[in-house]
Design an enzyme around this catalytic site. Sequence first.
Site, PDB file in Angstrom:
ATOM      1  N   HIS A 146       0.860  -1.186   0.000  1.00 11.30           N
ATOM      2  CA  HIS A 146       0.000   0.000   0.000  1.00 11.30           C
ATOM      3  C   HIS A 146       0.895   1.234   0.000  1.00 11.30           C
ATOM      4  O   HIS A 146       1.929   1.256   0.655  1.00 11.30           O
ATOM      5  CB  HIS A 146      -0.877  -0.001   1.254  1.00 11.30           C
ATOM      6  N   ASP A 199     -15.090   3.066   7.035  1.00 11.40           N
ATOM      7  CA  ASP A 199     -14.010   3.947   6.572  1.00 11.40           C
ATOM      8  C   ASP A 199     -14.516   4.912   5.504  1.00 11.40           C
ATOM      9  O   ASP A 199     -14.117   6.079   5.468  1.00 11.40           O
ATOM     10  CB  ASP A 199     -12.825   3.143   6.026  1.00 11.40           C
ATOM     11  N   ARG A 246     -13.878  13.225   7.283  1.00 18.92           N
ATOM     12  CA  ARG A 246     -12.551  13.810   7.565  1.00 18.92           C
ATOM     13  C   ARG A 246     -12.160  14.815   6.488  1.00 18.92           C
ATOM     14  O   ARG A 246     -11.574  15.857   6.774  1.00 18.92           O
ATOM     15  CB  ARG A 246     -11.494  12.695   7.629  1.00 18.92           C
ATOM     16  N   SER A 288      -7.692   3.918   9.092  1.00 18.30           N
ATOM     17  CA  SER A 288      -8.288   3.943   7.756  1.00 18.30           C
ATOM     18  C   SER A 288      -7.564   2.964   6.831  1.00 18.30           C
ATOM     19  O   SER A 288      -8.180   2.115   6.172  1.00 18.30           O
ATOM     20  CB  SER A 288      -8.212   5.377   7.218  1.00 18.30           C
ATOM     21  N   LYS A 347      -8.831  -1.389   5.865  1.00 18.60           N
ATOM     22  CA  LYS A 347      -9.032  -1.873   4.493  1.00 18.60           C
ATOM     23  C   LYS A 347      -8.040  -2.983   4.152  1.00 18.60           C
ATOM     24  O   LYS A 347      -8.388  -3.989   3.543  1.00 18.60           O
ATOM     25  CB  LYS A 347      -8.877  -0.712   3.504  1.00 18.60           C
TER      26      LYS A 347
HETATM   27  N1  URA Z   1      -5.115   6.591   2.685  1.00 10.90           N
HETATM   28  C1  URA Z   1      -6.203   6.050   3.296  1.00 10.90           C
HETATM   29  O1  URA Z   1      -6.731   5.035   2.851  1.00 10.90           O
HETATM   30  N2  URA Z   1      -6.685   6.650   4.394  1.00 10.90           N
HETATM   31  C2  URA Z   1      -6.127   7.751   4.946  1.00 10.90           C
HETATM   32  O2  URA Z   1      -6.592   8.226   5.951  1.00 10.90           O
HETATM   33  C3  URA Z   1      -4.997   8.308   4.290  1.00 10.90           C
HETATM   34  C4  URA Z   1      -4.500   7.695   3.162  1.00 10.90           C
END
Ligand code: URA
Length: 448
Positions: A90, A169, A176, A191, A195
């Site tokens: 990621h 999320d 946010r 967050s 995922k």
């Molecule tokens: N990427 C995400 O998935 N969430 C965040 O809060 C910041 C970057």
Amino acid sequence: MTKIKTQKLDFSASGIIAKKRDGKKLTHEEIRWFIDSLTSGDIADYQMSALLMAIYLNGLDKKETASLTDAMLYSGEVVQFEGNDVIDKHSTGGVGDKASFILAPIAAACGVKVPMIAGRGLGHTGGTIDKVESIKGFKTSLTLKEFKNRLNKDGLVLIGQTKTIAPADKKIYALRDVTATVESIPLITASIMSKKLAEGASGIVMDIKTGSGAFMSNMKDAKALAKSLRDTASRFDKRMLTMITDMNQPLGNAIGNSLEIIESIETLKGNGPKDLTDLSVQLAGGMIYLAGKAKTLKEGNAKAQAAIDNGSALKKFKEMIKKQGGDDKVVEDYTRLPVAKEKLEVLATKSGYVSKVECKNMGLHCVSLGGGRKKAEDAVDFGVGLIINKKIGDTVKKGESLVTIYYHAKQKNLVGKIAAEIIANDVTISKTKATTPKSLVYEIKENK
Ligand code: URA
């Protein structure tokens, strides 16, 4: 972390908000109740927003961050895979970041199972899913069942976020975005991790970008985020390798959906820019190592480089396109990609050395041409974009091309304005040569 039932618990939203507002610690049950109630619609957006601001100001400790991750993770479906060789990567997001298209087939060619659930672009950063959709027919919306089957059969699958993965999320991120609470390390951690954990990978390589084009503009914040991500991964028994990498200028040369696919294919053919190739090899090397297919990172990197050199990574990429319904002939014939017809060269007005390339602005220029979104529901233009011909440290002669802009004929006025901005603000030419980092990777740490 285990899923716990909280239906019988009776908390009040304002009581929990007040507790965090006053700097106290929240229990696992309180966090769980709040997120469950948000998901079921029993907590209003304004109450969630108030809690987010309290968290932004007063933080969460390791335990609370893990509880928030857990609650967000179990707000939706959770996939599970057998074995310890299912590894994902990621990135916290950058400009020109197309490394996933290179490292995923490399790792898969080396025997790693790679389950990628990637995002779309928003703001100045592009999204992996938008980029891959510039390949005609490529299907990014598989069900989780199809996703699992593809991974077990082919060892490589790339899809977009599904509605059932961490739905909390989705709601929280949207709040946010509009309540100035994005830049919070525990909120970013929960967050990302909710995922990633829902995808069922046994290990994750995390690329944390730092610099002018990144979320974490300085090393101190990048290190704190890296540690928070490793700590949370450990609490969920997942292996994690964090790499803090440079994002002070675009990665590689191409910015824009089709242009980035072409650059990725060229990199898989061994003709890619050095910075992009090196970073992709190191990230893939980390995945190979975490999967237990190499004893050390060095060995992982060597295997990754070999997969480019012997063509197996390119073959895997082509195979993935075909398996997901896409036009795999693009690998040999780039005219099958919808690259915009018009080109404008932005010429240097003096000679010297390039000392700055405004990363964020370059991403925003691509967005203003239609290559990214201003609002989540906007459609994306696959053809437009920029090629950065001169990067930091390069010598440049007056009249040489700094940037090539790809655009449509109807965008003539806009493109003129972009070119003027690039000359005035975005590319700085100095008399002395700027030093550039030897490697884009500043720090590598594992959560062992
Ligand atoms: N990427 C995400 O998935 N969430 C965040 O809060 C910041 C970057």
